[in-house]
Design a protein around this motif. Structure first.
Motif, PDB file in Angstrom:
ATOM      1  N   GLU A  69      35.850  -9.528  48.707  1.00 15.96           N
ATOM      2  CA  GLU A  69      37.067  -9.685  49.117  1.00 15.96           C
ATOM      3  C   GLU A  69      37.923 -10.340  48.047  1.00 15.96           C
ATOM      4  O   GLU A  69      39.278 -10.342  47.945  1.00 15.96           O
ATOM      5  CB  GLU A  69      37.206 -10.534  50.350  1.00 15.96           C
ATOM      6  CG  GLU A  69      38.343 -10.583  50.944  1.00 15.96           C
ATOM      7  CD  GLU A  69      38.262 -11.294  52.338  1.00 15.96           C
ATOM      8  OE1 GLU A  69      38.644 -10.819  53.311  1.00 15.96           O
ATOM      9  OE2 GLU A  69      38.167 -12.668  52.335  1.00 15.96           O
ATOM     10  N   SER A  70      37.214 -11.237  47.216  1.00 16.19           N
ATOM     11  CA  SER A  70      37.687 -11.935  45.912  1.00 16.19           C
ATOM     12  C   SER A  70      38.018 -11.041  44.982  1.00 16.19           C
ATOM     13  O   SER A  70      39.045 -11.543  43.936  1.00 16.19           O
ATOM     14  CB  SER A  70      36.937 -13.177  45.798  1.00 16.19           C
ATOM     15  OG  SER A  70      35.653 -12.582  45.216  1.00 16.19           O
ATOM     16  N   ASN A  71      37.508  -9.867  45.039  1.00 18.27           N
ATOM     17  CA  ASN A  71      37.607  -8.994  43.679  1.00 18.27           C
ATOM     18  C   ASN A  71      38.948  -8.097  43.853  1.00 18.27           C
ATOM     19  O   ASN A  71      38.754  -6.889  44.161  1.00 18.27           O
ATOM     20  CB  ASN A  71      36.589  -7.957  43.355  1.00 18.27           C
ATOM     21  CG  ASN A  71      36.602  -7.349  42.140  1.00 18.27           C
ATOM     22  OD1 ASN A  71      37.517  -7.260  41.534  1.00 18.27           O
ATOM     23  ND2 ASN A  71      35.082  -7.011  41.703  1.00 18.27           N
ATOM     24  N   CYS A 110      40.261   0.829  43.542  1.00 14.48           N
ATOM     25  CA  CYS A 110      39.728   1.685  44.436  1.00 14.48           C
ATOM     26  C   CYS A 110      40.851   2.371  45.444  1.00 14.48           C
ATOM     27  O   CYS A 110      40.832   3.659  45.588  1.00 14.48           O
ATOM     28  CB  CYS A 110      38.725   1.025  45.640  1.00 14.48           C
ATOM     29  SG  CYS A 110      37.157   0.726  44.991  1.00 14.48           S
ATOM     30  N   GLU A 111      41.965   1.606  45.646  1.00 18.84           N
ATOM     31  CA  GLU A 111      43.055   2.086  46.413  1.00 18.84           C
ATOM     32  C   GLU A 111      43.837   3.066  45.677  1.00 18.84           C
ATOM     33  O   GLU A 111      44.288   4.362  45.957  1.00 18.84           O
ATOM     34  CB  GLU A 111      43.889   1.015  46.957  1.00 18.84           C
ATOM     35  CG  GLU A 111      42.971   0.229  48.049  1.00 18.84           C
ATOM     36  CD  GLU A 111      43.668  -0.907  48.510  1.00 18.84           C
ATOM     37  OE1 GLU A 111      44.717  -1.475  47.994  1.00 18.84           O
ATOM     38  OE2 GLU A 111      43.074  -1.629  49.228  1.00 18.84           O
ATOM     39  N   GLY A 132      30.832 -16.919  52.297  1.00 14.04           N
ATOM     40  CA  GLY A 132      32.350 -17.227  51.965  1.00 14.04           C
ATOM     41  C   GLY A 132      33.109 -15.967  51.377  1.00 14.04           C
ATOM     42  O   GLY A 132      34.347 -16.125  51.081  1.00 14.04           O
ATOM     43  N   ASP A 133      32.616 -14.598  50.887  1.00 14.92           N
ATOM     44  CA  ASP A 133      33.262 -13.734  50.442  1.00 14.92           C
ATOM     45  C   ASP A 133      32.843 -12.468  50.841  1.00 14.92           C
ATOM     46  O   ASP A 133      31.896 -11.798  50.297  1.00 14.92           O
ATOM     47  CB  ASP A 133      32.764 -13.804  48.770  1.00 14.92           C
ATOM     48  CG  ASP A 133      33.838 -12.922  47.888  1.00 14.92           C
ATOM     49  OD1 ASP A 133      34.842 -12.408  48.527  1.00 14.92           O
ATOM     50  OD2 ASP A 133      33.615 -13.137  46.745  1.00 14.92           O
ATOM     51  N   PRO A 134      33.479 -12.021  52.062  1.00 17.05           N
ATOM     52  CA  PRO A 134      32.968 -10.842  52.518  1.00 17.05           C
ATOM     53  C   PRO A 134      33.129  -9.540  51.516  1.00 17.05           C
ATOM     54  O   PRO A 134      33.828  -9.349  50.806  1.00 17.05           O
ATOM     55  CB  PRO A 134      33.953 -10.464  53.593  1.00 17.05           C
ATOM     56  CG  PRO A 134      34.413 -11.821  53.899  1.00 17.05           C
ATOM     57  CD  PRO A 134      34.368 -12.783  52.507  1.00 17.05           C
ATOM     58  N   GLU A 135      32.372  -8.405  51.754  1.00 14.14           N
ATOM     59  CA  GLU A 135      32.203  -7.322  51.243  1.00 14.14           C
ATOM     60  C   GLU A 135      33.056  -6.119  51.851  1.00 14.14           C
ATOM     61  O   GLU A 135      32.548  -5.749  52.926  1.00 14.14           O
ATOM     62  CB  GLU A 135      30.576  -6.813  50.973  1.00 14.14           C
ATOM     63  CG  GLU A 135      30.599  -5.694  49.920  1.00 14.14           C
ATOM     64  CD  GLU A 135      30.557  -5.932  48.644  1.00 14.14           C
ATOM     65  OE1 GLU A 135      30.279  -5.374  47.461  1.00 14.14           O
ATOM     66  OE2 GLU A 135      30.585  -7.395  48.462  1.00 14.14           O
TER      67      GLU A 135
END
Length: 139
Positions: A102-104, A111-112, A128-131
């Motif tokens: 999520e932080s990247n 990607c988008e 603390g940083d979901p994928e």
């Protein structure tokens, strides 16, 4: 920029890129195996390795790009996009997945911009940083 399958001769350069980005050489065996299985590609500029990607079809029998690593000085020059597009053009399945933290935000934008859509989230890989998982249909 030239993008092609990595060979055993590329292992040292790929490991140097990986180590310079993540700070250690903990993935050397994994990268060696990916090269041997022909699931690692390398990007070169002026003959020098500047980035690489690793993919396979172990994600629910779909192609998944596990790593896209680019030297910092070669970012924002189309290297990551080129690596992803190479996998897309050579994708052996009808679905292509990848993921990023999520932080990247930079990788999310890559990607988008390439037509991937968010497909889900995995919690607890990095605290603390979901994928974020991304998906693109391959025609």
């Amino acid at each position: 920029m030239i993008i092609e399958k990595a060979t055993s001769l590329d292992l040292e350069g790929i490991c140097q890129i990986d180590s310079s980005v993540i700070g250690n050489d903990s993935r050397k065996e994994y990268l060696s195996e990916a090269i041997e299985k022909e699931t690692c590609i390398i990007a070169r500029m002026d003959g020098k390795p500047v980035g690489f990607a690793v993919f396979d079809t172990s994600f629910y029998d779909n192609c998944f790009i596990w790593l896209v690593i680019v030297l910092p000085q070669f970012r924002r020059k189309g290297t990551a996009s080129g690596l992803i597009q190479y996998v897309e053009k050579n994708c052996p399945t009808s679905k292509l997945f990848t993921s990023t933290n999520e932080s990247n935000v930079t990788m999310q934008k890559v990607c988008e911009s390439l037509g991937f859509v968010r497909s889900g989230v995995i919690e607890n890989l990095d605290e603390g940083d979901p994928e974020w998982v991304y998906f693109k249909p391959i025609s």
